[in-house]
Every structure is written in structure tokens, then in C-alpha cells.
Design a protein around this motif. Structure first.
Motif, PDB file in Angstrom:
ATOM      1  N   ASN A   1       0.990  -1.367   0.016  1.00 13.80           N
ATOM      2  CA  ASN A   1       0.071  -0.015  -0.040  1.00 13.80           C
ATOM      3  C   ASN A   1       0.887   1.475  -0.005  1.00 13.80           C
ATOM      4  O   ASN A   1       0.658   2.064   0.752  1.00 13.80           O
ATOM      5  CB  ASN A   1      -0.841   0.099   1.199  1.00 13.80           C
ATOM      6  CG  ASN A   1      -2.001  -1.161   0.904  1.00 13.80           C
ATOM      7  OD1 ASN A   1      -2.612  -1.377   0.218  1.00 13.80           O
ATOM      8  ND2 ASN A   1      -1.985  -1.883   2.130  1.00 13.80           N
ATOM      9  N   ILE A   2       1.774   1.270  -0.921  1.00 10.74           N
ATOM     10  CA  ILE A   2       2.812   2.412  -1.062  1.00 10.74           C
ATOM     11  C   ILE A   2       2.302   3.151  -2.397  1.00 10.74           C
ATOM     12  O   ILE A   2       2.702   2.678  -3.327  1.00 10.74           O
ATOM     13  CB  ILE A   2       4.138   1.941  -0.996  1.00 10.74           C
ATOM     14  CG1 ILE A   2       4.733   1.458   0.395  1.00 10.74           C
ATOM     15  CG2 ILE A   2       5.305   3.502  -1.098  1.00 10.74           C
ATOM     16  CD1 ILE A   2       5.844   0.644   0.287  1.00 10.74           C
ATOM     17  N   ALA A   3       1.600   4.428  -2.005  1.00  8.47           N
ATOM     18  CA  ALA A   3       1.518   5.153  -3.433  1.00  8.47           C
ATOM     19  C   ALA A   3       2.577   5.651  -3.953  1.00  8.47           C
ATOM     20  O   ALA A   3       3.849   5.868  -3.552  1.00  8.47           O
ATOM     21  CB  ALA A   3       0.389   6.058  -2.815  1.00  8.47           C
ATOM     22  N   ILE A   4       2.188   5.918  -5.360  1.00 10.28           N
ATOM     23  CA  ILE A   4       3.196   6.682  -6.266  1.00 10.28           C
ATOM     24  C   ILE A   4       2.726   8.022  -6.550  1.00 10.28           C
ATOM     25  O   ILE A   4       1.553   8.275  -6.795  1.00 10.28           O
ATOM     26  CB  ILE A   4       3.298   5.780  -7.513  1.00 10.28           C
ATOM     27  CG1 ILE A   4       3.921   4.641  -7.432  1.00 10.28           C
ATOM     28  CG2 ILE A   4       4.284   6.489  -8.357  1.00 10.28           C
ATOM     29  CD1 ILE A   4       4.113   3.629  -8.437  1.00 10.28           C
ATOM     30  N   THR A   5       3.601   9.112  -6.209  1.00 11.43           N
ATOM     31  CA  THR A   5       3.189  10.406  -6.477  1.00 11.43           C
ATOM     32  C   THR A   5       3.572  10.654  -7.823  1.00 11.43           C
ATOM     33  O   THR A   5       2.508  11.469  -8.661  1.00 11.43           O
ATOM     34  CB  THR A   5       4.090  11.554  -5.812  1.00 11.43           C
ATOM     35  OG1 THR A   5       3.946  10.748  -4.417  1.00 11.43           O
ATOM     36  CG2 THR A   5       3.683  12.835  -5.865  1.00 11.43           C
ATOM     37  N   THR A   6       4.756  10.450  -8.424  1.00  7.98           N
ATOM     38  CA  THR A   6       4.687  10.864  -9.972  1.00  7.98           C
ATOM     39  C   THR A   6       5.593   9.743 -10.581  1.00  7.98           C
ATOM     40  O   THR A   6       6.586   8.932  -9.801  1.00  7.98           O
ATOM     41  CB  THR A   6       5.769  12.152 -10.084  1.00  7.98           C
ATOM     42  OG1 THR A   6       7.043  12.138  -9.694  1.00  7.98           O
ATOM     43  CG2 THR A   6       4.919  13.366  -9.356  1.00  7.98           C
ATOM     44  N   VAL A   7       5.478   9.577 -11.941  1.00  8.35           N
ATOM     45  CA  VAL A   7       6.401   8.668 -12.772  1.00  8.35           C
ATOM     46  C   VAL A   7       7.092   9.477 -13.904  1.00  8.35           C
ATOM     47  O   VAL A   7       6.483  10.370 -14.624  1.00  8.35           O
ATOM     48  CB  VAL A   7       5.616   7.632 -13.406  1.00  8.35           C
ATOM     49  CG1 VAL A   7       6.384   6.842 -14.127  1.00  8.35           C
ATOM     50  CG2 VAL A   7       5.053   6.780 -12.381  1.00  8.35           C
ATOM     51  N   TYR A   8       8.362   9.262 -13.904  1.00  3.24           N
ATOM     52  CA  TYR A   8       9.212  10.018 -15.046  1.00  3.24           C
ATOM     53  C   TYR A   8       9.852   9.105 -16.158  1.00  3.24           C
ATOM     54  O   TYR A   8      10.733   8.426 -15.377  1.00  3.24           O
ATOM     55  CB  TYR A   8      10.118  10.937 -14.427  1.00  3.24           C
ATOM     56  CG  TYR A   8      10.435  12.276 -15.464  1.00  3.24           C
ATOM     57  CD1 TYR A   8      10.143  13.539 -15.415  1.00  3.24           C
ATOM     58  CD2 TYR A   8      11.832  11.990 -16.010  1.00  3.24           C
ATOM     59  CE1 TYR A   8      10.633  14.426 -16.346  1.00  3.24           C
ATOM     60  CE2 TYR A   8      12.214  12.875 -17.017  1.00  3.24           C
ATOM     61  CZ  TYR A   8      11.902  14.059 -17.072  1.00  3.24           C
ATOM     62  OH  TYR A   8      12.275  14.978 -17.917  1.00  3.24           O
TER      63      TYR A   8
END
Length: 501
Positions: free
Chosen positions: A225-232
Motif C-alpha cells: 500500500n505504498i502510493a506513487i506520486t509521480t512517474v518520469y
């Protein structure tokens, strides 16, 4: 310039003094021991009581002309570590002042040589200092000028508008996905970037490792349950691979990453216009990705040829219009100040051409002579502008962005950067690159996936940063990606699972 330092025995002072010297002299050598043929002698006298007082006399050996400076810092009730820091700052302050007087060059960033100056202002404000107190600290401790402090303040305010919960994202992560291929390698570049035509045989093997990492890292994040803020998606140029290969990567991202629909931002660095096709843009549309970079660097064809970019100015313009027609609604463009053969006239032309396109964000880089770049290794081939001309170009960028509705939102600096200046990202309000803010301000872990990708793990409680890098060449990456993936997952377990228990 060869400078012999006297009165300091601690070898830890050599590097900061060398870095300050490099701000004033292109070729320099600093030694804390006897230096044959020294052109200047820097003699330090240190008095340690309730304060530490540093006096410096700088002597020009040839002319016997001297410059004297003095600096003082609070010294009582401090740990040994803090005492060293205060002493180093006092020495640096005195040394910078003397060199400024000797050369007539004012260093607007003072003796600060760090990459992320805005972190200092963020920390001061979070620690409860008023804006005025924080600004005074930056000036007194580092000798940063009001001009640069004002720029830092604008950026900090804009970042907190773009990400109001910036300080509360330590339990989330961002993802950097590196694809180490480009059509050609630019002369100034030191990123992992291999000419894709010459490395066609290794692309599919590399992509297999990348798919493995996406699945393994994604599953770990999802299970915990670790969320991702941004992907680059960076590189290299991630649009160097085929549309079909891009499609498969984004498919895996949606399949394995947790809650992709709620990731705040997904960016694909389509920096080289010669890699952009309607088919690749259609793939981006399919996966709801509309933030890309199309990087002209310069709007002068002769410059592009000189730095090894095998596309034309017209191709940049055409691909921008193509991307816009295919629903790319948040386009960044990069310009570089100080490219070979360019001065204020050429840079103004680049700004004029940018005005015809009006991308949502514009990143203005100052050329840096990175140690491993082709440009640094063959400096005699590349004539670049002097400090005065480079500063004029930076002011042109500042005036142009302000006049056209852009605001600065992130900043970083590099060693060997022309004019000791900076790189600044500007954008329209609400169009900032959130990933750029996260990577610069180091408020959360950034997981690097792919060849040459670097991870920065920020402990959610202590803020301590651990760095981890994947191999830079495709063969080494292909041979070891399973091992490196597991090592990253082990670090994530230490950070997130232990802190949750």
C-alpha cells in the motif's frame, strides 16, 4: 592560478577552498602544503574563544599586492561537528571576500557550491524562521546575494502552491524509468545514452530487464500500500524505442503499479524531436499521457550540428505542432545558455522562436562542462561565451519569462557551470513538473528503474538519504538486473516496513 594555503592543517578544508577558487579561475590548483611556483599565498590566522575569528591575507607573489579579509562565527555551546561547520564557513567567507576583491568578480551565490540551494530555504522556513530571518541566514552564512535569495523565495512559494503537501509525502514514492538510448549523443551529455542504431541488438534484452523491474517493484509497492506520486520516463530519450515497445512498457506500468489513475503526474521525456512520430504520440494518447518534453536546446541549426544533435530547427517546430495537434497539453521545452558559438543575439533568437510556440514550461539550462562529456575532453573545439555574456543571457531569460507569464518553480546548480549560474525551470501556473520538484527538494524516495537509473531513498522518519545506482551500460545491466531489483526492494523493506511496524 596556483595558490598555496598557509595556517590550515586540516585537509578537510582543501576541497571547499579548491571549489571556491574554481569559481574565479578556470585552471587552478590549491594546496595546504608548500606549492612550487605558487602565484598567490593565502595565509589564515584563526582565533578561537567564544567566537571563531578568521583573518586572511592574500598575497600576489609577483606584484606583492595584498588583500585582507576577516570573518567571525559563534563558537560556544556547539558540538565538535557544528564547530567544524562554523569554522569552515568562516574560512570560506574570508577566502571568498578576498578573491572577490582581488578579481572584481562578485559571486552571486556566495561560496555555496551545492546543487540544491532551495533546500536550505525550505529547511529554514520549516524550522520556524520567518522569511526575513531565513533570508538573513542565507546571506550571512553563505554570502548569497539578495537577487538569488529572491529567486529562491519565488521558487519555494511556487512549489508549495503546486504541491501543498510537499512535506507530507515521505510515505509515498516517485519512479524514474531510464531508457539509455538516443539517436546520437550530444557533446555536453554525460547521461547514460547510447546511439540506438549501434545498439539495436541490446535493446530487446534491456527492455526485458526493464519489464522485470517494473513488475517486481510495482508488486512490492502494491502489496504494501505504498502510493506513487509521480512517474518520469527519462534517459537517454525514451521515445528512441519503437511505438510497440513504448506501448508494452506503459501496459506493464498500468498492470503492476498501484492505483495508476491517481498518480499525480506521468511524464515522458521526448527530448529529441527526431524520435517523435504520430505512432508514438498515439501510444501516449492511448495511456492518457499528455506531459512530454520536446527540447530544441537552440534555434540555430549551426549550433545543433556543432553539439551533435542530428535534427533541424524546423523539425523541432514541426514536431511541436504535431504533438499539440495530438492532444499533448503540457509540453516542456529546454534551452541551453552558452552553447558553442552562441551569445546574446543567438539566445534572443531562441527566445523569439519559443514565443511562437509558448510551451507550458521552459527549462533554461546554463552549459556545464561535465567531466566525462566530449565537450569537456575537447574544450579547444568548443568556443563558449564569457561570464559577462552568459549573465546577460540569463537576464534575457528572466525578463522574457516574466513578460510572457512564466514563473520559476525549480532550480539546481552544477559544478563547472558557466558564470557560476544556475538552471531554472519556468512554467505557467499549474503546469509545473511535479517530478522535478520532488527530485530537487528530496522530500520522498525516488526509485530508479532501468539502465543507469539512480535511486534516492529518503528515510520517512529521519530524512537520511541513501543512494543506489543501477549499472550504466546495457550489458552490465542485462547481466544483473534481477540482483539490483532485489537490493532495491530490500532497501524499501527497511525504510517502509520497519517504519510502519
Amino acid at each position: 592560478m596556483r595558490i598555496e594555503i598557509r595556517g590550515l592543517q586540516d585537509e578537510r578544508f582543501q576541497r571547499p577552498l579548491q571549489l571556491i577558487t574554481n569559481l574565479f579561475y578556470e585552471e587552478s590548483k590549491v594546496k595546504l602544503t608548500t606549492l612550487n611556483d605558487a602565484e598567490m599565498l593565502a595565509t589564515f590566522t584563526i582565533e578561537e574563544k567564544d567566537t571563531v575569528k578568521v583573518t586572511l591575507q592574500l598575497l600576489d607573489v609577483e606584484t606583492n599586492e595584498t588583500w585582507t579579509s576577516c570573518s567571525e562565527r559563534i563558537y560556544v555551546q556547539l558540538s565538535e561537528k557544528e564547530k567544524y561547520k562554523q569554522l569552515k564557513n568562516a574560512i570560506s567567507h574570508a577566502y571568498l571576500t578576498a578573491l572577490q576583491e582581488r578579481t572584481g568578480i562578485i559571486q552571486k551565490w556566495g561560496f555555496l557550491t551545492g546543487i540544491r540551494p532551495t533546500k536550505l530555504l525550505h529547511k529554514a522556513l520549516r524550522d520556524g524562521k520567518s522569511k526575513e530571518e531565513a533570508h538573513e541566514m542565507l546571506h550571512e552564512q553563505y554570502r548569497i546575494t539578495d537577487e538569488k535569495i529572491d529567486l529562491m523565495q519565488q521558487i519555494v512559494e511556487r512549489q508549495l502552491k503546486a504541491i501543498p503537501d510537499l512535506y507530507d509525502l515521505k510515505n509515498e514514492v516517485s519512479i524514474y524509468i531510464g531508457i539509455p538510448f538516443c539517436p546520437t549523443k550530444c557533446a555536453y551529455c554525460t547521461f547514460p545514452a547510447y546511439a540506438i542504431r549501434a545498439n539495436k541488438g541490446s535493446v530487446s534484452t534491456f527492455l526485458a530487464g526493464l519489464h522485470y523491474e517494473i513488475e517486481a517493484i510495482g508488486n512490492f509497492l502494491k502489496e504494501n500500500n505504498i502510493a506513487i506520486t509521480t512517474v518520469y520516463f527519462g534517459g537517454g530519450t525514451p521515445t528512441s524505442i519503437t511505438a510497440e515497445e513504448m506501448d508494452a512498457l506503459y501496459s506493464d506500468m498500468y498492470k503492476y503499479f498501484p492505483d495508476v489513475e491517481n498518480i499525480r503526474e506521468i511524464t515522458v521525456e521526448a527530448g529529441r524531436p527526431d524520435t517523435i512520430t504520430p505512432e508514438k504520440l498515439a501510444v501516449l494518447n492511448k495511456w492518457n499521457i499528455d506531459r512530454i518534453s520536446i527540447n530544441p536546446q537552440s534555434y540555430t541549426d549551426e549550433t545543433l550540428k556543432a553539439i551533435g544533435r542530428h535534427h533541424s530547427v524546423q523539425e523541432t517546430i514541426d514536431k511541436f505542432h504535431l504533438a499539440r495537434s495530438m492532444n499533448m497539453n503540457n509540453i516542456n521545452m529546454d534551452l541551453i545558455i552558452g552553447l558553442p558559438g552562441e551569445g546574446t543575439e543567438e539566445f534572443q533568437h531562441s527566445l523569439d522562436e519559443t514565443k511562437k510556440l509558448m510551451p507550458e514550461s521552459l527549462t533554461v539550462h546554463t552549459l556545464s562542462f561535465k567531466r566525462a562529456s566530449e565537450m569537456t575532453q575537447n574544450k579547444q573545439k568548443y568556443k563558449v561565451a564569457d561570464r559577462t555574456e552568459v549573465e546577460k543571457m540569463m537576464h534575457l531569460a528572466e525578463d522574457w519569462t516574466a513578460a510572457n507569464g512564466y514563473v520559476p518553480y525549480y532550480l539546481y546548480r552544477q559544478q563547472n557551470i558557466l558564470g557560476n549560474l544556475e538552471n531554472v525551470g519556468y512554467s505557467f501556473a499549474g503546469q509545473e513538473s511535479l517530478y522535478n520538484i520532488m527530485i530537487m527538494e528530496e522530500q520522498q524516495s525516488i526509485i530508479g528503474i532501468g539502465c543507469g537509473a539512480a535511486s534516492k531513498f529518503v528515510h520517512p522518519e529521519t530524512g537520511i538519504i541513501t543512494r543506489f545506482a543501477n549499472p550504466k551500460d546495457p550489458k552490465s545491466y542485462n547481466d544483473t538486473y534481477e540482483q539490483y531489483t532485489q537490493e532495491k526492494i530490500d532497501i524499501l523493506k527497511e525504510l517502509f516496513l520497519k517504519s510502519q511496524s
